[in-house]
Motif scaffolding. Sequence first.
Motif, mmCIF file in Angstrom:
data_model
loop_
_atom_site.group_PDB
_atom_site.id
_atom_site.type_symbol
_atom_site.label_atom_id
_atom_site.label_comp_id
_atom_site.label_asym_id
_atom_site.label_seq_id
_atom_site.Cartn_x
_atom_site.Cartn_y
_atom_site.Cartn_z
ATOM 1 N N PRO A 1 0.792 -1.229 0.000
ATOM 2 C CA PRO A 1 0.000 0.000 0.000
ATOM 3 C C PRO A 1 0.826 1.281 0.000
ATOM 4 N N SER A 2 2.116 1.187 0.257
ATOM 5 C CA SER A 2 2.952 2.379 0.426
ATOM 6 C C SER A 2 3.673 2.767 -0.871
ATOM 7 N N PRO A 3 3.376 3.942 -1.421
ATOM 8 C CA PRO A 3 4.114 4.402 -2.610
ATOM 9 C C PRO A 3 5.605 4.563 -2.330
ATOM 10 N N LEU B 1 7.278 1.197 -2.530
ATOM 11 C CA LEU B 1 7.376 0.735 -3.914
ATOM 12 C C LEU B 1 8.456 1.503 -4.681
ATOM 13 N N GLN C 1 0.650 -0.956 -6.310
ATOM 14 C CA GLN C 1 0.070 -0.428 -5.085
ATOM 15 C C GLN C 1 -1.257 -1.126 -4.796
#
Length: 252
Positions: free
Chosen positions: A64-66, A69, A89
């Motif tokens: 979930p974390s940009p 990523l 994501q």
Amino acid sequence: MSDPMRPRASLRTAVVWEVLKEALDRRVKATGREALDVLDTGGGSGNFAVPLAALGHRVTVVDPSPNALFALERRAAEAGVAERVQGVQGDVLGLFDVVERGGYDAVLCHGVLEYVEDPAEGVRNAVDALRPEGALSLLAAGLGGAVLSRALAGHFTEARHALSDPAGRWGAGDPVPHRFTAEQLTELVGGAGATAGSVHGVRVFADLVPGVLVDTEPGALDALLKLEAAAAELPAFHAVATQLHVLGEKRG
């Protein structure tokens, strides 16, 4: 190939890495394909994804974390495996909004179940992402390790509270929403349509040993790693492990 994990970090990952690598080697032999399709849910910056890609596998990381990523992309590029690592994501509860159902030879679900609202749904999605006889690597916070840790710190009331709390939490200030016993995790795996295989205790001793001892005593790190490996499969130590690892296989 050399151990992809840094020496100090290996105390937290060595047992899981060895079990996972053996499981993937078995899948390679069973499928006849040298490169497997691996899904890493909550894989963050690629602690497992990048080493797996270095072994030749194709890895999709859902996180979930940009920021995580972005770090994954940079790390994969630095390791020369960018073409085999894809970051997407999302999260395990909305998994099939971003990845294919039944499209993977192995699924990693490490450090995810503690934080999702419905752990059972999370495991079901992880299993549903697998091809028949695919491998599930499940790693989650262990109840016993938290109880022992609070007790050794002198927080006896909190330790007792964790024992009786349905989610294994020691109090309102506990940052971990869920903890599990080995039995609970294997039941989740079985209920999701997979067969639970080996169970390993992870970080049985590592979180209890003073870091200065490991970092300064000659040979201490290697000896501790060997001790962790020796205790990991023994059920008596599952009850005090900081984390529990369950290897499962999707039923055909």
